[in-house]
Design an enzyme around this catalytic site. Structure first.
Site, PDB file in Angstrom:
ATOM      1  N   TYR A  40       0.828  -1.211   0.000  1.00 28.97           N
ATOM      2  CA  TYR A  40       0.000   0.000   0.000  1.00 28.97           C
ATOM      3  C   TYR A  40       0.867   1.269   0.000  1.00 28.97           C
ATOM      4  O   TYR A  40       0.382   2.350  -0.344  1.00 28.97           O
ATOM      5  CB  TYR A  40      -0.847   0.054   1.283  1.00 28.97           C
ATOM      6  CG  TYR A  40      -2.112  -0.778   1.310  1.00 28.97           C
ATOM      7  CD1 TYR A  40      -2.560  -1.506   0.207  1.00 28.97           C
ATOM      8  CD2 TYR A  40      -2.883  -0.805   2.479  1.00 28.97           C
ATOM      9  CE1 TYR A  40      -3.733  -2.252   0.278  1.00 28.97           C
ATOM     10  CE2 TYR A  40      -4.062  -1.542   2.543  1.00 28.97           C
ATOM     11  CZ  TYR A  40      -4.489  -2.269   1.458  1.00 28.97           C
ATOM     12  OH  TYR A  40      -5.649  -2.991   1.540  1.00 28.97           O
ATOM     13  N   GLY A  41       2.120   1.109   0.449  1.00 29.30           N
ATOM     14  CA  GLY A  41       2.984   2.266   0.742  1.00 29.30           C
ATOM     15  C   GLY A  41       3.046   3.362  -0.297  1.00 29.30           C
ATOM     16  O   GLY A  41       3.079   4.538   0.045  1.00 29.30           O
ATOM     17  N   CYS A  71      -2.462  -1.517  10.013  1.00 32.60           N
ATOM     18  CA  CYS A  71      -1.628  -1.038   8.918  1.00 32.60           C
ATOM     19  C   CYS A  71      -1.501   0.471   9.085  1.00 32.60           C
ATOM     20  O   CYS A  71      -2.523   1.178   9.093  1.00 32.60           O
ATOM     21  CB  CYS A  71      -2.310  -1.381   7.595  1.00 32.60           C
ATOM     22  SG  CYS A  71      -1.501  -0.695   6.149  1.00 32.60           S
ATOM     23  N   CYS A 182       5.478   0.805  10.574  1.00 36.59           N
ATOM     24  CA  CYS A 182       4.791  -0.048   9.600  1.00 36.59           C
ATOM     25  C   CYS A 182       4.683  -1.421  10.246  1.00 36.59           C
ATOM     26  O   CYS A 182       5.668  -1.908  10.827  1.00 36.59           O
ATOM     27  CB  CYS A 182       5.590  -0.127   8.303  1.00 36.59           C
ATOM     28  SG  CYS A 182       5.010  -1.427   7.174  1.00 36.59           S
TER      29      CYS A 182
HETATM   30  N1  DGL Z   1       1.867  -2.955   6.895  1.00 37.30           N
HETATM   31  C1  DGL Z   1       1.615  -1.711   6.329  1.00 37.30           C
HETATM   32  C2  DGL Z   1       1.839  -0.527   7.205  1.00 37.30           C
HETATM   33  O1  DGL Z   1       1.768  -0.674   8.401  1.00 37.30           O
HETATM   34  C3  DGL Z   1       1.600  -1.500   4.862  1.00 37.30           C
HETATM   35  C4  DGL Z   1       2.875  -1.693   4.159  1.00 37.30           C
HETATM   36  C5  DGL Z   1       2.663  -1.586   2.665  1.00 37.30           C
HETATM   37  O2  DGL Z   1       1.795  -2.310   2.170  1.00 37.30           O
HETATM   38  O3  DGL Z   1       3.348  -0.793   2.036  1.00 37.30           O
HETATM   39  O4  DGL Z   1       2.072   0.548   6.764  1.00 37.30           O
END
Ligand code: DGL
Length: 250
Positions: A40-41, A71, A182
């Site tokens: 998602y970043g 997240c 993250c």
């Molecule tokens: N685990 C995620 C977070 O805490 C998302 C990481 C990603 O998908 O880039 O930001």
């Protein structure tokens, strides 16, 4: 028994689940890994909001009483609109642990590792603004960290090389506390701690998020502790990465 829905772009949210289950061992857990759309970043806020709505509908359909947005990136992009669009659903979001880091630093420099989406989000910038008069806050995107975790590469030369590229700039600036912003990154914590050395403390905010979840369940009068424990794992992509990380948190 509470039904606790949890979601993340992938397996990272299991670092939050690991802490939740310590405090709330007798609940029903429903975990959704959106690994077909991971990471998602670098995605836009609109894209993540759309995914967050689809996943929320799914978790509610499965009976979730509360939803933990495990997240940081999805919290930054979507939690405000989720709260607005589902006013009856309690949502718990991730908080970068800047406050405990600011209170604990001896060097006066704290380092934050997070995704680009989290670091540019208004929630993070607001938190940063509250503390930056007293401490110096330096940030770096954990480039490639999410991919390491999703591929089950949690240690060894490749993990070390990838981690060091993002960690070294923070150490060079004098950070003596590293905040993991993250939920994937705690699975690399042993490597981060080893490379940072004994003078540097690494903070995972997941225990605080678990305590907040317990607090909100109690506040809402949702009964807990009755059992039996159960967990259902769902994924939008292939199953292997989630199963691999789940083995580590059982
Ligand atoms: N685990 C995620 C977070 O805490 C998302 C990481 C990603 O998908 O880039 O930001």
């Amino acid at each position: 028994m509470a039904s606790i829905g949890i979601f993340d772009s992938g397996s990272g949210g299991l670092s939050v689940y690991r802490e939740l289950v310590k405090l709330l061992p007798k609940e029903r857990y429903i975990y959704f890994s959106d690994n077909a759309h991971c990471p998602y970043g670098e995605k836009t806020a609109e894209y993540i909001q759309e995914r967050a709505h689809i996943i929320t509908d799914f978790l509610l359909e499965k009976g979730a009483d509360i939803i933990v947005v495990a997240c940081n990136t999805a919290t930054a992009a979507a939690i405000a609109c989720l709260r607005e669009d589902y006013p009856d659903v309690p949502f718990i979001g991730m908080e970068p642990a800047v406050k405990p880091a600011a209170l604990g630093t001896r060097s006066g420099v704290i380092g934050v590792l997070a995704t680009a989406g989290t670091l540019k989000g208004s929630k993070y910038l607001h938190t940063r603004g509250r503390f930056e008069d007293n401490v110096s806050i330096v940030e770096h995107v954990g480039d490639g960290f999410v991919e390491l975790v999703e591929n089950g590469i949690l240690d060894g030369p490749k993990a070390e090389e990838t981690v060091l590229k993002s960690l070294q700039p923070l150490l060079d600036k004098g950070a003596d506390i590293i905040v993991l912003g993250c939920t994937h990154y705690p699975f690399l914590q042993p490597v981060i701690e080893r490379l940072a050395g004994p003078g540097v403390r690494v903070i995972d905010p997941a225990p605080a998020v678990a305590r907040q979840t317990l607090h909100v369940l109690q506040e809402k009068g949702i009964p807990t502790g009755e059992g039996p424990f159960s967990i259902d794992l769902y994924h939008s992509g292939e199953p292997e990465s989630l199963q691999r990380i789940y083995q580590l948190v059982q």
